[in-house]
Scaffold this active site. Structure first.
Site, PDB file in Angstrom:
ATOM      1  N   LYS A 193       0.905  -1.208  -0.022  1.00  0.00           N
ATOM      2  CA  LYS A 193       0.039   0.089  -0.054  1.00  0.00           C
ATOM      3  C   LYS A 193       0.856   1.201   0.037  1.00  0.00           C
ATOM      4  CE  LYS A 193      -4.170  -2.184   1.220  1.00  0.00           C
ATOM      5  NZ  LYS A 193      -5.483  -2.093   0.787  1.00  0.00           N
ATOM      6  N   LYS A 244      -4.147 -10.747  -6.306  1.00  0.00           N
ATOM      7  CA  LYS A 244      -5.396 -10.751  -5.638  1.00  0.00           C
ATOM      8  C   LYS A 244      -6.545  -9.907  -6.131  1.00  0.00           C
ATOM      9  CE  LYS A 244      -6.176  -9.133  -1.497  1.00  0.00           C
ATOM     10  NZ  LYS A 244      -6.439  -8.611  -0.185  1.00  0.00           N
ATOM     11  N   LYS A 261     -11.061  -5.009  -2.999  1.00  0.00           N
ATOM     12  CA  LYS A 261     -12.069  -4.205  -3.311  1.00  0.00           C
ATOM     13  C   LYS A 261     -11.279  -2.787  -3.555  1.00  0.00           C
ATOM     14  CE  LYS A 261     -13.333  -4.398   1.548  1.00  0.00           C
ATOM     15  NZ  LYS A 261     -12.279  -3.914   2.206  1.00  0.00           N
TER      16      LYS A 261
HETATM   17  P1  ATP Z   1      -8.442  -3.630   0.183  1.00  0.00           P
HETATM   18  O1  ATP Z   1      -8.393  -3.699  -1.284  1.00  0.00           O
HETATM   19  O2  ATP Z   1      -9.362  -2.131   0.686  1.00  0.00           O
HETATM   20  O3  ATP Z   1      -7.409  -3.776   1.080  1.00  0.00           O
HETATM   21  P2  ATP Z   1      -9.548  -6.330   0.662  1.00  0.00           P
HETATM   22  O4  ATP Z   1     -10.419  -6.439  -0.666  1.00  0.00           O
HETATM   23  O5  ATP Z   1      -8.355  -6.917   0.493  1.00  0.00           O
HETATM   24  O6  ATP Z   1      -9.306  -4.785   0.775  1.00  0.00           O
HETATM   25  P3  ATP Z   1      -9.894  -6.707   3.261  1.00  0.00           P
HETATM   26  O7  ATP Z   1     -11.171  -5.781   4.327  1.00  0.00           O
HETATM   27  O8  ATP Z   1      -8.482  -6.410   3.542  1.00  0.00           O
HETATM   28  O9  ATP Z   1     -10.230  -6.667   1.900  1.00  0.00           O
HETATM   29  O10 ATP Z   1     -10.107  -8.358   3.714  1.00  0.00           O
HETATM   30  C1  ATP Z   1     -11.335  -8.593   4.350  1.00  0.00           C
HETATM   31  C2  ATP Z   1     -11.341 -10.231   4.559  1.00  0.00           C
HETATM   32  O11 ATP Z   1     -11.377 -10.654   3.173  1.00  0.00           O
HETATM   33  C3  ATP Z   1      -9.926 -10.584   4.847  1.00  0.00           C
HETATM   34  O12 ATP Z   1     -10.003 -11.680   5.662  1.00  0.00           O
HETATM   35  C4  ATP Z   1      -9.194 -10.839   3.691  1.00  0.00           C
HETATM   36  O13 ATP Z   1      -8.030 -11.917   3.822  1.00  0.00           O
HETATM   37  C5  ATP Z   1     -10.356 -11.549   2.813  1.00  0.00           C
HETATM   38  N1  ATP Z   1      -9.881 -11.531   1.459  1.00  0.00           N
HETATM   39  C6  ATP Z   1      -9.739 -10.300   0.693  1.00  0.00           C
HETATM   40  N2  ATP Z   1      -9.601 -10.432  -0.481  1.00  0.00           N
HETATM   41  C7  ATP Z   1      -9.696 -11.730  -0.607  1.00  0.00           C
HETATM   42  C8  ATP Z   1      -9.398 -12.575  -1.823  1.00  0.00           C
HETATM   43  N3  ATP Z   1      -9.063 -12.233  -3.117  1.00  0.00           N
HETATM   44  N4  ATP Z   1      -9.288 -14.028  -1.576  1.00  0.00           N
HETATM   45  C9  ATP Z   1      -9.717 -14.559  -0.387  1.00  0.00           C
HETATM   46  N5  ATP Z   1      -9.915 -13.624   0.566  1.00  0.00           N
HETATM   47  C10 ATP Z   1      -9.748 -12.307   0.471  1.00  0.00           C
END
Ligand code: ATP
Ligand code: LTN
Length: 327
Positions: free
Chosen positions: A111, A194, A197
Site C-alpha cells: 500500500k 489478488k 476491493k
Molecule cells: P482492500 O482492497 O481495501 O485492502 P480487501 O478487498 O483486500 O481490501 P479486506 O477488508 O482487507 O479486503 O479483507 C477482508 C477479508 O477478506 C480478509 O480476511 C481478507 O483476507 C479476505 N480477502 C480479501 N480479498 C480476498 C481474496 N481475493 N481472496 C480471499 N480472501 C480475501
C-alpha cells in the site's frame, strides 16, 4: 467455548474474494464457538476515505454479514469504533511491536509503495498493532481470514508470546484459520494479482448487477491450453475460475475437470457465471431487504453491548498486568 474473531474494512464495495475468503467462512464457523465479527471502521481510516462513503460502506457490510447467514443470536456483529477498548489497547500494545517487524509487513509495503512518503499516515504503518489489539481483546483463538492477512495474525502471535513471557499468562494465543481452497481469489483481469476491493480491475462486486457479473466472467483472462485443468502456475486464470466454482458448488477440482472434459472455455465460464449469479443474486436481495428494514442498527447495538462486556474485562486484565495503577 472458543472465541472466533474477524473483521473486514468498510473501504469499498465487497468483492467475491471477501465473500469466499472471509464471510462464507464466518458463517460456517458460527456454530463452533462465540463469534465476534466486526466492521473494521478504524482500520478503514488508514487510507483517505470520504465520511459519507465510510458510513454507507459500514452499513452495507453489516447488511451483507446478515444476508450471508450470520445469525445475530449466535454471532456478535458490531462496529470496531463502538468499542473504545480497541483503541485503548492498541496504544498499550504499540510498545510491544517494533519498527523493523512492522516495516516488513507485505500489506504495508504494497500500500505504501504507491504513495509519497509525506502522505503515508502513521495509522497505515501501525495497522497490525490495532489488528493485534482487535484479536487479543476477545481472548480469541480462531481468526478466519484470507491468505493475505495471515502475516498479520502471525505478528499478533509473536506479540502474545512476547507479552506473556514478560507478564505471565495474560493473553490468549490466536491462530489464523484459512480456507484450503479459496484463501486467495485472484483478479479476473490479472490472475496473478489478488482480487481486492480497492483495485476495481478484475473484481466481482457483491452488488454488481447479475448481467455485469456474467460479462466480467465471460471476459476473464484465461490461456491457450484449451482444457479445463487445475494448474495455478501454467493456467492461473482457469484455476482461479475453478476455485470460485468449487467454493460455490462444493465440487472438487477432479469433478470439475471431468465435467468439462472436451468442452470449450465458453461452456465452463457459463457454468461459473451461473454459480456466481445463483449465489449472489439472492444475497443482494436479502441485503437490500435488511437495509430497508432498519435491522442493521439494532444488531450493531446489541453486538456492541456484548463486545464491550468482554473487551473491558480483557483490557483491565492487561492494564493490571503491566502496572497501570488501577482501582
Ligand atoms: P482492500 O482492497 O481495501 O485492502 P480487501 O478487498 O483486500 O481490501 P479486506 O477488508 O482487507 O479486503 O479483507 C477482508 C477479508 O477478506 C480478509 O480476511 C481478507 O483476507 C479476505 N480477502 C480479501 N480479498 C480476498 C481474496 N481475493 N481472496 C480471499 N480472501 C480475501
Ligand atoms: N486487516 C483485516 C481486517 C481486520 C481483521 C482484524 C481481521 C482488522 N482487524 C482482526 C481479523 C482479525 C483485513 O482484512 N484487511
Amino acid at each position: 467455548m472458543d472465541h472466533i474473531l474477524s473483521g473486514i474494512k468498510p473501504t469499498g464495495q465487497l468483492t467475491l474474494g471477501n465473500y469466499i475468503g472471509a464471510i462464507n467462512k464466518f458463517v460456517k464457523l458460527q456454530d463452533s464457538g462465540e463469534s465476534f465479527l466486526f466492521i473494521a471502521d478504524l482500520h478503514a481510516l488508514t487510507l483517505p476515505i470520504e465520511p459519507e462513503v465510510l458510513r454507507t460502506n459500514s452499513r452495507d457490510l453489516a447488511a451483507f454479514y446478515l444476508a450471508a447467514g450470520l445469525d445475530p443470536n449466535k454471532s456478535n456483529i458490531f462496529l470496531q469504533s463502538d468499542v473504545s477498548a480497541h483503541a485503548e489497547l492498541a496504544i498499550i500494545l504499540q510498545n510491544y511491536l517494533y519498527m523493523g517487524e512492522l516495516s516488513r509487513m507485505t500489506q504495508f509495503k504494497d500500500k505504501s509503495s504507491k504513495m509519497k512518503e509525506e502522505a503515508i499516515g502513521l495509522g497505515l504503518f501501525a495497522y497490525p498493532v490495532l489488528m493485534a489489539a482487535d484479536i487479543v481483546l476477545y481472548d480469541s483463538k480462531v481468526i478466519p481470514v484470507g491468505e493475505d492477512q495471515v502475516q498479520h495474525v502471525e505478528l499478533a502471535r509473536d506479540l502474545v508470546k512476547r507479552f506473556n513471557n514478560r507478564y505471565g499468562d495474560v493473553l490468549v494465543m490466536p491462530r489464523a484459520e484459512v480456507n484450503k481452497v479459496g484463501a486467495r481469489i485472484m483478479s479476473l483481469s490479472d490472475p496473478t494479482k489478488k482480487m481486492s476491493k480497492s483495485d476495481p480491475k478484475g473484481d466481482i462486486y457483491l452488488k454488481d448487477d447479475p448481467a455485469v457479473m456474467r460479462k466480467k466472467i465471460m471476459s476473464a483472462v484465461t490461456d491457450m491450453e484449451a482444457h479445463v485443468h487445475y494448474d495455478p502456475e501454467k493456467q492461473p486464470g482457469i484455476s482461479n475460475l475453478m476455485t470460485i466454482l468449487s467454493c460455490l458448488t462444493g465440487k472438487s477440482f477432479d469433478e470439475i475437470e471431468k465435467e468439462f472434459e472436451g468442452k470449450g472455455y465458453g461452456d465452463f465460464k457459463r457454468a461459473v457465471a451461473d454459480a456466481v449469479v445463483n449465489e449472489l443474486e439472492p444475497l443482494q436481495q436479502r441485503a437490500k431487504q435488511i437495509i430497508d428494514s432498519g435491522l442493521v442498527d439494532e444488531v450493531l447495538e446489541k453486538g456492541a453491548k456484548r463486545a464491550n462486556e468482554i473487551a473491558s474485562g480483557v483490557l483491565s486484565r492487561v492494564q493490571k498486568a503491566i502496572g497501570l495503577y488501577h482501582k
